[in-house]
Design an enzyme around this catalytic site. Sequence first.
Site, PDB file in Angstrom:
ATOM      1  CD  GLU A 110      -3.278  -3.643   3.583  1.00  0.00           C
ATOM      2  OE1 GLU A 110      -3.440  -2.418   3.586  1.00  0.00           O
ATOM      3  OE2 GLU A 110      -2.461  -4.219   4.305  1.00  0.00           O
ATOM      4  CD  GLU A 129      -2.867  -1.100   0.265  1.00  0.00           C
ATOM      5  OE1 GLU A 129      -3.415  -2.150  -0.072  1.00  0.00           O
ATOM      6  OE2 GLU A 129      -3.129  -0.003  -0.228  1.00  0.00           O
TER       7      GLU A 129
END
Length: 480
Positions: free
Chosen positions: A461, A248
């Site tokens: 996620e 991320e």
Amino acid sequence: MIKIRNYINGKLCEPMSGQYLDNYDPAQGVVYSLIPDSDERDVAAATLAAKNAFHDWSHMKHADRSKILIRISEIIEERLEELAMAESIDNGKPLWLAKSVDIPRARDNFYFFATAAMHFASESHATADNTINYTLRTPIGVAGCISPWNLPLYLFTWKIAPALAAGNCVVAKPSEITPMTAFLLSEICMEAGLPPGVMNIVHGLGPKVGQAISEHPDIPMISFTGGTKTGAQIAATAAPMFKKMSLELGGKNPNIIFADCDFEKMIKTTLNSSFSNQGQICLCGSRIFVERSLYEKFKTRFVSEVQKMKVGDPMNDDSRLGAVVSKPHMEKVLSYIDLAKEEGGTVLTGGHAVNPGGRCESGWFIAPTIIEGLPYKCRTNMEEIFGPVVTIMPFDTEEEVLQYANATEYGLAATLWTENLNRAHRMAAQIKSGIIWINFWLHRDLRTPFGGMKNSGVGREGGWESFRFFTEAKNVCIKY
Ligand code: TXE
């Protein structure tokens, strides 16, 4: 002076090096605690502890695992005030923000994934020729979780909770700039009865401790949140080892405002999406594009509202912005403001450091800054500043603003303001971002896939995405 310790095999312990690093309180610009200067030896010890704990933890009934993780969530709630204070002191964010966003979300991360684990199921596929396929999704082993300094406990737990809930053990590394709440989480894990070795926290520098996690042969999966450059470094280490990776990374998000928007709601939300957490959220909308017919009205109102935003002591409830996280980061953000001026931009408000005086006179504060008059492809509009700085510019057509919005190497998030339903769907389909908010910002449903495209990351996620990442899928096909 608080001395933070590592959490390895269920115990708090000193780093093997015996060395410590300074940890700063950004609002005062002073050292207020020490963090372990750990190295690959501490990572090796943590990984061994995690490996040794894996059999029992992964064979525990998931309802029993979930009970312990729900207890962690409950203790976070019980210690919310203390954790929020620690987060605000460590990061520089306003205390009210840590109380209302950071710590409640850390609590919810544990609760969400602990309960999700009791419903996580897998598929089977039967066919007419007497065959049946069933898919097993089993825990993998030791998960390496590495997180950034902007939302310390919030993002730290966003990785750890699903990894543990899926039956893995964890070796985690919080940012060396904001280690405090991770240290407090160690105490909470012990109090909640997490078996020794299931969760291990190793504090220290990224290139030493983070790198050791990326390259350890007994850590087959890495979940990372942080800068794109760092993500590339982790990938360069872990990819040749065929590790699973969830990355991320950074963002440079467009905020697209059409003239038909709900103006009051848009202005109120845009103040937050521009400057919340001192602009240190990778989801912030730092490039603001306004339909030309609305541009002057927007500019006048936005500037005047931003000038009312108080930059001050994070402990004060009326401080809209606190301190940025470190001196080097303050200097980086201020250097981008200088760059913007060199590139032809005009600073409409802000553009300088702020001295709130009192106990914060030596802290690291920056005024919320609005810059206009820049071309859409200049460095200021292409590179991630990650501070309280936004640029604004007008546009005329959907095609034009889509070209601007999609011009960066990033593709994390976007906001779009319009009351026209067809336009909303049409634009959302063409904006190259992993997350798009329409007439809102930062509404988070933990079941949704979270993450970016292009240089904003790899993987997603959230919800079942997290469980799929932290488990190995095996298809078994039976002929009968
Ligand atoms: O990142 P760094 P920062 C992005 C945000 C910004 C950055 C800010 O947009 O770009 O992250 O966080 C460790 N091997 N996001 O400055 O430096 C380091 O010690 C292994 C996006 O902290 O990358 C720290 O623990 N690890 C995100 C962690 O990496 C290494 C949301 C992050 O540090 C390492 C939040 C190495 N070589 C921030 N070097 C999103 N998309 O959700 C450093 N680290």
